[in-house]
Motif scaffolding. Structure first.
Motif, mmCIF file in Angstrom:
data_model
loop_
_atom_site.group_PDB
_atom_site.id
_atom_site.type_symbol
_atom_site.label_atom_id
_atom_site.label_comp_id
_atom_site.label_asym_id
_atom_site.label_seq_id
_atom_site.Cartn_x
_atom_site.Cartn_y
_atom_site.Cartn_z
ATOM 1 N N ASP A 1 -6.518 -4.224 -0.762
ATOM 2 C CA ASP A 1 -5.238 -3.517 -0.606
ATOM 3 C C ASP A 1 -4.082 -4.281 -1.230
ATOM 4 O O ASP A 1 -2.937 -3.845 -1.198
ATOM 5 C CB ASP A 1 -4.947 -3.254 0.869
ATOM 6 C CG ASP A 1 -4.827 -4.533 1.668
ATOM 7 O OD1 ASP A 1 -5.356 -5.559 1.219
ATOM 8 O OD2 ASP A 1 -4.184 -4.508 2.741
ATOM 9 N N LYS A 2 -4.377 -5.455 -1.850
ATOM 10 C CA LYS A 2 -3.334 -6.227 -2.531
ATOM 11 C C LYS A 2 -3.898 -6.722 -3.861
ATOM 12 O O LYS A 2 -3.991 -7.921 -4.132
ATOM 13 C CB LYS A 2 -2.924 -7.443 -1.679
ATOM 14 C CG LYS A 2 -2.314 -7.104 -0.327
ATOM 15 C CD LYS A 2 -0.916 -6.531 -0.483
ATOM 16 C CE LYS A 2 -0.258 -6.334 0.870
ATOM 17 N NZ LYS A 2 -0.859 -5.249 1.662
ATOM 18 N N CYS A 3 -4.243 -5.753 -4.726
ATOM 19 C CA CYS A 3 -4.903 -6.138 -5.974
ATOM 20 C C CYS A 3 -4.162 -5.665 -7.225
ATOM 21 O O CYS A 3 -4.558 -5.990 -8.346
ATOM 22 C CB CYS A 3 -6.336 -5.599 -5.993
ATOM 23 S SG CYS A 3 -6.432 -3.803 -5.952
ATOM 24 N N VAL A 4 -3.084 -4.865 -7.038
ATOM 25 C CA VAL A 4 -2.353 -4.332 -8.187
ATOM 26 C C VAL A 4 -0.863 -4.661 -8.042
ATOM 27 O O VAL A 4 -0.298 -4.534 -6.953
ATOM 28 C CB VAL A 4 -2.545 -2.800 -8.299
ATOM 29 C CG1 VAL A 4 -1.750 -2.241 -9.484
ATOM 30 C CG2 VAL A 4 -4.017 -2.461 -8.448
ATOM 31 N N VAL A 5 -0.278 -5.079 -9.186
ATOM 32 C CA VAL A 5 1.173 -5.298 -9.194
ATOM 33 C C VAL A 5 1.842 -3.936 -9.339
ATOM 34 O O VAL A 5 1.564 -3.189 -10.271
ATOM 35 C CB VAL A 5 1.586 -6.219 -10.356
ATOM 36 C CG1 VAL A 5 3.106 -6.415 -10.355
ATOM 37 C CG2 VAL A 5 0.886 -7.575 -10.259
ATOM 38 N N ARG A 6 2.709 -3.589 -8.434
ATOM 39 C CA ARG A 6 3.267 -2.242 -8.373
ATOM 40 C C ARG A 6 4.266 -1.981 -9.501
ATOM 41 O O ARG A 6 4.984 -2.876 -9.956
ATOM 42 C CB ARG A 6 3.941 -2.002 -7.034
ATOM 43 C CG ARG A 6 5.129 -2.909 -6.757
ATOM 44 C CD ARG A 6 5.669 -2.732 -5.361
ATOM 45 N NE ARG A 6 6.777 -3.675 -5.103
ATOM 46 C CZ ARG A 6 7.402 -3.789 -3.956
ATOM 47 N NH1 ARG A 6 7.027 -3.052 -2.923
ATOM 48 N NH2 ARG A 6 8.391 -4.645 -3.804
ATOM 49 N N THR A 7 4.320 -0.717 -9.927
ATOM 50 C CA THR A 7 5.317 -0.266 -10.901
ATOM 51 C C THR A 7 6.312 0.691 -10.241
ATOM 52 O O THR A 7 7.241 1.160 -10.894
ATOM 53 C CB THR A 7 4.637 0.446 -12.080
ATOM 54 O OG1 THR A 7 3.821 1.502 -11.568
ATOM 55 C CG2 THR A 7 3.784 -0.525 -12.884
ATOM 56 N N THR A 8 6.103 1.025 -8.983
ATOM 57 C CA THR A 8 7.042 1.822 -8.193
ATOM 58 C C THR A 8 7.031 1.304 -6.768
ATOM 59 O O THR A 8 6.034 0.738 -6.293
ATOM 60 C CB THR A 8 6.671 3.317 -8.224
ATOM 61 O OG1 THR A 8 7.529 4.031 -7.332
ATOM 62 C CG2 THR A 8 5.235 3.538 -7.791
ATOM 63 N N LEU A 9 8.170 1.500 -6.054
ATOM 64 C CA LEU A 9 8.285 1.006 -4.679
ATOM 65 C C LEU A 9 7.940 2.072 -3.643
ATOM 66 O O LEU A 9 7.822 1.777 -2.456
ATOM 67 C CB LEU A 9 9.721 0.508 -4.413
ATOM 68 C CG LEU A 9 10.327 -0.490 -5.402
ATOM 69 C CD1 LEU A 9 11.708 -0.903 -4.940
ATOM 70 C CD2 LEU A 9 9.426 -1.713 -5.557
ATOM 71 N N ILE A 10 7.725 3.309 -4.090
ATOM 72 C CA ILE A 10 7.522 4.403 -3.137
ATOM 73 C C ILE A 10 6.283 4.184 -2.260
ATOM 74 O O ILE A 10 6.355 4.360 -1.037
ATOM 75 C CB ILE A 10 7.448 5.760 -3.878
ATOM 76 C CG1 ILE A 10 8.792 6.045 -4.559
ATOM 77 C CG2 ILE A 10 7.120 6.882 -2.902
ATOM 78 C CD1 ILE A 10 8.797 7.307 -5.413
ATOM 79 N N PRO A 11 5.114 3.807 -2.813
ATOM 80 C CA PRO A 11 3.939 3.570 -1.942
ATOM 81 C C PRO A 11 4.205 2.516 -0.865
ATOM 82 O O PRO A 11 3.732 2.641 0.269
ATOM 83 C CB PRO A 11 2.860 3.124 -2.919
ATOM 84 C CG PRO A 11 3.254 3.718 -4.227
ATOM 85 C CD PRO A 11 4.755 3.650 -4.242
ATOM 86 N N SER A 12 4.948 1.470 -1.219
ATOM 87 C CA SER A 12 5.252 0.425 -0.242
ATOM 88 C C SER A 12 6.101 0.976 0.899
ATOM 89 O O SER A 12 5.889 0.659 2.078
ATOM 90 C CB SER A 12 5.984 -0.731 -0.927
ATOM 91 O OG SER A 12 5.192 -1.294 -1.961
ATOM 92 N N LEU A 13 7.085 1.844 0.578
ATOM 93 C CA LEU A 13 7.906 2.436 1.619
ATOM 94 C C LEU A 13 7.112 3.425 2.459
ATOM 95 O O LEU A 13 7.390 3.602 3.657
ATOM 96 C CB LEU A 13 9.131 3.129 0.998
ATOM 97 C CG LEU A 13 10.140 2.227 0.286
ATOM 98 C CD1 LEU A 13 11.411 2.995 -0.046
ATOM 99 C CD2 LEU A 13 10.496 0.998 1.103
ATOM 100 N N MET A 14 6.097 4.086 1.847
ATOM 101 C CA MET A 14 5.227 4.977 2.615
ATOM 102 C C MET A 14 4.460 4.189 3.671
ATOM 103 O O MET A 14 4.248 4.663 4.790
ATOM 104 C CB MET A 14 4.262 5.710 1.679
ATOM 105 C CG MET A 14 4.923 6.742 0.767
ATOM 106 S SD MET A 14 5.614 8.145 1.653
ATOM 107 C CE MET A 14 4.117 8.863 2.325
ATOM 108 N N ASN A 15 4.046 2.977 3.317
ATOM 109 C CA ASN A 15 3.349 2.114 4.294
ATOM 110 C C ASN A 15 4.285 1.751 5.453
ATOM 111 O O ASN A 15 3.874 1.717 6.621
ATOM 112 C CB ASN A 15 2.848 0.841 3.611
ATOM 113 C CG ASN A 15 1.671 1.114 2.691
ATOM 114 O OD1 ASN A 15 0.936 2.098 2.858
ATOM 115 N ND2 ASN A 15 1.477 0.252 1.697
#
Length: 789
Positions: free
Chosen positions: A544-558
């Motif tokens: 669940d921590k294997c990709v460097v994000r290009t958007t912050l929306i998934p993180s805020l969904m968590n």
């Protein structure tokens, strides 16, 4: 309170308009709060020809008063009212200080046609308990009935009420000090009063000794006079004391007060026969007692200073004398005290004993030792002249005062740098001469001696600059910014805007969160509306921590899911953080997530979060950054967002972000998100331009069009703006309607238009001409129909 008639003894101001002089004095830094003339209409001198007790009161009296042309009845409650007394009468219609109008009235059933006055009721002396208890003012037997009492008393004088700055010393609390102030303003010289007197052969040293045991008394002078004849004071002394707010008593006490108001130096007169042969000045003992002149017992502490006869206190130094050495009508020999006491100690004593007096005010500000000696000589002069006193030779003195001259050395550039203006060397000489400050000028360096009368000036160039500046004229000072090399402390780059935008979002009710930079592969594929490739870590710590994000929306969904599981229903969060694509391109994003209710009034009334509310937050941020009228919203097609409830955000036709509802396939809850590229915003930020608020009225018009469902309000707004020209200030949508009276496949959009002109008031004809032009443009371009035409 300063009497201008009194000041004329020391400086010639006969050619001055006293109201204009007050303005000059105020401009020079001494604020003349009020110019007072004591003239009051409908005041007369009356004589009480009958005085009887009131039938329904134990303290009121019913008086018949002859006022010259008639006899009137007045009810009076003063303790000293009696038959045969000549008094000051205010008739009905007179307006006394405090806007108190005298009217005919009935007092406990008895008619009263005026008022018999005390001086404090006329504003001629301070209203103290002592003055109140003395009752009405008693005129002498020569007072002419029916005439103006103020003219008879010589009280039609001009007075200045001063509002003196707390840092100014007491030089403006007495008339000679104020005369020096006027002299500086008018460039004239002060003439000091006569201090001469004759001494008899007998010496004070044969009858009196002095001992000082406290460092709080650095200077003490004593003179002795005998053969005193207690009586009335001369009229000019009585009148001047009244002008200053003090009640005349007898020639000896009045002279003491007169000299204090003249030189600023309080004096105290002891009855020498009651005092004895010596004085001991010391600190008081704890719980030591003394009965003061007002008849009250005072309990002292060791912080107070007392004058004693060697054993018992006879005076609270600098505050009030004791009853046991009071000057009475039978007094023949007087010891005159003129001293300097520690100012802090006097202020403490006056406050602690709740015994503020004219003397304690002046002692508490500090005194000039030169005037201490001059005041005692002036008292001897007046006592000899008006009380028949014989002055014993010699003076008893205790002197531990520092007489070091206060000198300041400076060049003219130092003063000019402080004031911010260029005063020539010659002008500085003129101002110093006006101030009567002795000086020497050699090789461009001033050596100035500060007179002892100006205790408020310390030997620093700053104080001298202030004195020169106020006489030269504050109006000549120029407003300038500090001229120094400084660097403004501020945030720069993206940090500056992150701080500013973050503060704005918090003010809009959102809470900031901080999330991890890494996400799962599944989350990285969601909301990839920009089609950016991600960096995949070769050796991640977890899946669940294997990709460097290009958007912050998934993180805020968590973060949303975390809060939802903990029964948090209303979630308003944002994050400003950096993202990285496969090419290691860094980009800062502003992302928000909102769900539930935006606010509540606590009474089951809520503002629910929807697409338009989130759109309003985005617009608020863009307007705040200066992008007003440069952005627009267009339909967005992306599998991560709800179809029809999402939009791309364009700035100058370039995509900078997205907003909308999360697609139900990702989360069935009603969740709204927005995301903006801070990097793209920073490229186009221009300095904000401010314009003057329009002083001409606005004119508002409403219009509603029926258009096809596929026509957006934004398109119509752009057309309205182009057609409206400069006259159109603002366009907003206030209603979108589908239903009855609107055909299927159509919708009604209502707009509010605001028209204004910065140069004139618009006419109805001008606005309607532009209004009709807008209607024609919209109808032709969108095949629209104007509703209710």
């Amino acid at each position: 309170m300063i009497s201008l008639e009194w000041v004329k003894d020391y400086i010639d101001i006969s050619d001055q308009d006293l109201k204009e002089l007050a303005v000059k004095i105020t401009k020079a830094g001494i604020n003349v709060e009020k110019v007072i003339t004591n003239d009051i209409d409908k005041l007369v001198i009356g004589e009480i020809i009958e005085c009887e007790n009131h039938p329904d009161s134990d303290h009121l009296h019913v008086c018949k008063v002859n006022i010259g042309d008639e006899v009137i009845q007045i009810v009076c409650g003063a303790p000293n009212v009696r038959k045969g007394l000549k008094v000051i009468v205010s008739l009905p219609g007179a307006v006394l200080p405090g806007d108190f109008e005298i009217k005919k009235s009935k007092i406990r059933g008895v008619e009263s046609n005026g008022m018999i006055c005390a001086l404090f009721e006329l504003g001629l002396e301070e209203k103290t308990e002592e003055n109140y208890n003395k009752g009405i003012y008693e005129l002498d037997d020569k007072a002419p009935v029916g005439k103006n009492p103020l003219e008879y008393l010589g009280l039609c004088n001009t007075l200045y009420e001063l509002d003196i700055h707390k840092h100014r010393n007491n030089d403006c609390y007495y008339h000679i000090g104020f005369a020096y102030e006027i002299a500086a303003i008018l460039n004239r010289k002060v003439k000091l009063p006569d201090l001469s007197f004759n001494e008899i052969e007998d010496s004070i040293e044969k009858h009196f000794s002095l001992k000082v045991e406290t460092p709080k008394c650095p200077y003490y002078l004593a003179k002795m006079v005998t053969d005193i004849k207690i009586g009335e004071s001369p009229d000019f002394i009585k009148k001047r004391l009244i002008d200053a707010g003090m009640r005349p008593l007898n020639n000896v006490v009045d002279i003491s007060n007169y000299v204090m108001l003249e030189f600023g130096q309080p004096l105290h007169f002891f009855d020498k026969d009651y005092l004895g042969d010596k004085i001991l000045v010391r600190d008081a003992k704890d719980q030591e007692e003394i009965v003061t002149l007002d008849g009250k017992k005072r309990i002292l502490t060791n912080n107070d200073i007392v004058i004693t006869d060697g054993e018992k206190p006879v005076c609270i130094a600098g505050v009030m004398g004791g009853e046991n050495t009071e000057v009475l009508d039978t007094t023949k020999t007087i010891l005159i005290e003129s001293a300097i006491f520690d100012a802090v100690s006097i202020r403490y004593t006056a406050q602690n004993l709740d015994l503020k007096s004219e003397a304690s005010i002046r002692y508490g500000k500090g005194l000039n030792y030169e005037y201490t000696e001059m005041a005692i000589k002036r008292a001897c002069h007046l006592l000899e002249k008006y009380a028949g006193a014989k002055i014993l030779s010699g003076i008893v003195c205790h002197d531990r005062i520092d007489k070091t001259l206060k000198k300041v050395q400076f060049e003219k550039e130092e003063v000019n740098n402080i004031l911010g203006i260029d005063i020539s060397e010659n002008d500085m000489k003129i101002e110093l001469e006006r101030l009567d400050f002795p000086y020497e000028l050699k090789d461009g360096i001033f050596n100035v001696t500060i007179p002892n009368r100006r205790l408020d000036i310390d030997c620093y160039v700053n104080d001298i600059a202030e004195e020169i500046g106020r006489l030269y004229g504050y109006q000549n000072l120029t407003s300038t910014l500090p001229n120094t090399n400084i660097r403004r402390g501020q945030y720069v780059g993206d940090v500056k805007y992150r701080k500013s935008i973050s503060k704005r979002l918090r003010s809009l009710g959102l809470n900031e969160v901080k999330t991890y930079t890494l996400v799962s592969e599944k989350e990285a594929k969601e909301f990839n509306y920009r089609n950016k490739e991600n960096i995949l870590l070769p050796n991640p710590l977890s899946k669940d921590k294997c990709v460097v994000r290009t958007t912050l929306i998934p993180s805020l969904m968590n973060v949303y899911e975390y809060n939802k599981k903990r029964k948090v229903k209303d979630i308003l969060i944002y994050e400003i953080s950096k993202t990285y694509d496969k090419n290691y391109q860094e980009e800062s994003l502003i992302t928000g997530l909102l769900s539930g209710n935006y606010m509540s009034n606590g009474w089951n009334t809520f503002v629910k979060i929807d697409f338009y509310l989130v759109k309003g937050i985005v617009e608020n941020i863009l307007d705040y950054m200066g992008f007003k009228n440069r952005y627009e919203f267009v339909v967005n097609e992306n599998n991560s967002f709800h179809p029809g409830i999402s939009a791309k955000i364009l700035l100058d036709k370039k995509e900078i972000g997205v907003l909308g509802r999360v697609h139900p396939k990702i989360n069935k809850d009603e969740i709204y998100v927005f995301e903006l590229s801070l990097n793209e915003l920073m490229k186009d930020i221009k300095p904000l331009k401010f314009k003057e608020a329009n002083k001409y009225p606005e004119m508002e018009k409403d219009m509603a069009f029926i258009v096809n469902e596929d026509v957006s309000a934004g398109e119509i707004i752009n057309t309205i703006k182009k057609a409206g020209g400069r006259m159109l200030e603002n366009v907003s949508v206030f209603d979108v309607y589908k239903g009855e009276n609107v055909f299927q496949g159509k919708k009604s959009i209502a707009f509010n238009l605001t028209f204004t002109d910065t140069n004139k008031t618009l006419t109805e004809e001008e606005v309607m001409e532009q209004f009709n032009k807008i209607i024609n443009e919209v109808e032709q371009k969108y095949d629209a129909e104007l509703r209710n035409q």
